[in-house]
Design a protein around this motif. Structure first.
Motif, short mmCIF file in Angstrom:
data_model
loop_
_atom_site.label_atom_id
_atom_site.label_comp_id
_atom_site.label_asym_id
_atom_site.label_seq_id
_atom_site.Cartn_x
_atom_site.Cartn_y
_atom_site.Cartn_z
N THR A 86 40.47 24.51 43.23
CA THR A 86 39.50 25.45 42.66
C THR A 86 40.14 26.73 42.13
O THR A 86 39.44 27.58 41.58
CB THR A 86 38.44 25.84 43.71
N GLY A 87 41.47 26.89 42.33
CA GLY A 87 42.13 28.09 41.85
C GLY A 87 41.88 29.30 42.70
O GLY A 87 42.03 30.44 42.27
N ASP A 88 41.47 29.08 43.93
CA ASP A 88 41.12 30.18 44.84
C ASP A 88 42.35 30.64 45.62
O ASP A 88 42.27 30.89 46.82
CB ASP A 88 40.01 29.73 45.79
N ILE A 89 43.49 30.76 44.94
CA ILE A 89 44.73 31.26 45.55
C ILE A 89 45.27 32.37 44.66
O ILE A 89 44.97 32.45 43.47
CB ILE A 89 45.77 30.13 45.73
N MET A 90 46.07 33.24 45.26
CA MET A 90 46.60 34.39 44.54
C MET A 90 47.59 33.94 43.47
O MET A 90 48.41 33.06 43.69
CB MET A 90 47.29 35.35 45.52
N ALA A 91 47.52 34.59 42.32
CA ALA A 91 48.45 34.31 41.24
C ALA A 91 49.76 35.03 41.53
O ALA A 91 49.80 36.06 42.20
CB ALA A 91 47.87 34.78 39.92
N SER A 92 50.84 34.46 41.02
CA SER A 92 52.13 35.12 41.21
C SER A 92 52.21 36.34 40.28
O SER A 92 51.50 36.44 39.29
CB SER A 92 53.26 34.14 40.92
N GLY A 93 53.06 37.26 40.64
CA GLY A 93 53.22 38.46 39.83
C GLY A 93 52.48 39.64 40.45
O GLY A 93 52.08 39.62 41.61
N GLU A 94 52.28 40.64 39.65
CA GLU A 94 51.70 41.90 40.13
C GLU A 94 50.24 42.07 39.80
O GLU A 94 49.68 43.15 39.94
CB GLU A 94 52.50 43.07 39.56
N THR A 95 49.59 41.01 39.33
CA THR A 95 48.19 41.15 38.93
C THR A 95 47.26 41.37 40.11
O THR A 95 46.30 42.10 40.00
CB THR A 95 47.73 39.89 38.16
N GLY A 96 47.52 40.70 41.21
CA GLY A 96 46.67 40.83 42.38
C GLY A 96 45.40 40.03 42.28
O GLY A 96 44.52 40.14 43.13
#
Length: 155
Positions: A86-96
Motif C-alpha cells: 500500500t506504500g505505507d512506508i517512509m520514502a528514502s531521502g529527506e522528504t519525511g
C-alpha cells in the motif's frame, strides 16, 4: 536534648514498625539476590539530585533490558508486506513523507469507512430536498431555500 532524642527514636521506631509487614515473606538471601541483581543492571538510584537510576544516567555501562514482543514473526512479516503493497512506508531521502503520499498514482487509494448507513444518507437527502437546504445550480451558489423561499417549507 532528651526531647529531641526521644522524638527521633519514636520516629525511627514507627517507621520500622510500619515497614515491617512489607518484608514479612522475604528472606535475607532473597534480599541479597535482589540487591545484587539491581547493582548488576543499574536499577538503583544514583547519588545526587538527579532522581534517575544508574542505568538511566549511564546506559552504556549496563545491559539493556530485553523487551518481550507481543506479535509473532509471521505477523510482522504480514504487516511489512501490507505496508509495502500500500506504500505505507517512509520514502528514502529527506522528504519525511510516505511513498503513498509522494506517489499516490502508484498505490491504491485508502478505503474510507463511512460512519453512517445508506438509509441515513437517504433520509438526510430527503430532508434537504424538502427544506431546500442544498446548493442550487447556476452561478449564484446560494441555497435553494434562500433563492426561492416560497418553494420550500420554513426550517
Amino acid at each position: 536534648m532528651k526531647l529531641k532524642f526521644t522524638a527521633t527514636a519514636l520516629i525511627l521506631a514507627s517507621g520500622l514498625i510500619a515497614g515491617a509487614p512489607s518484608f514479612a515473606g522475604v528472606t535475607r538471601e532473597q534480599v541479597k539476590a535482589e540487591l545484587a541483581a539491581a547493582i548488576r543492571t543499574g536499577d538503583i538510584m544514583a547519588g545526587g539530585e538527579s532522581g534517575l537510576k544508574l542505568n538511566e544516567l549511564y546506559p552504556n555501562r549496563y545491559p539493556t533490558k530485553q523487551v518481550q514482543s507481543s506479535v509473532t514473526r509471521e505477523q510482522v512479516k504480514a504487516e511489512l508486506a501490507a505496508a509495502v503493497r500500500t506504500g505505507d512506508i517512509m520514502a528514502s531521502g529527506e522528504t519525511g513523507g510516505k511513498l503513498n503520499e509522494l506517489y499516490p498514482s502508484v498505490y491504491p487509494a485508502k478505503q474510507v469507512q463511512s460512519s453512517i448507513t445508506r438509509e441515513q444518507v437517504k433520509a438526510e437527502l430527503a430532508e434537504a430536498i424538502r427544506t431546500g437546504d442544498y446548493v442550487a445550480g447556476g452561478e449564484s451558489g446560494g441555497k435553494c431555500n434562500e433563492l426561492h423561499p416560497n418553494m420550500h417549507l420554513p426550517v
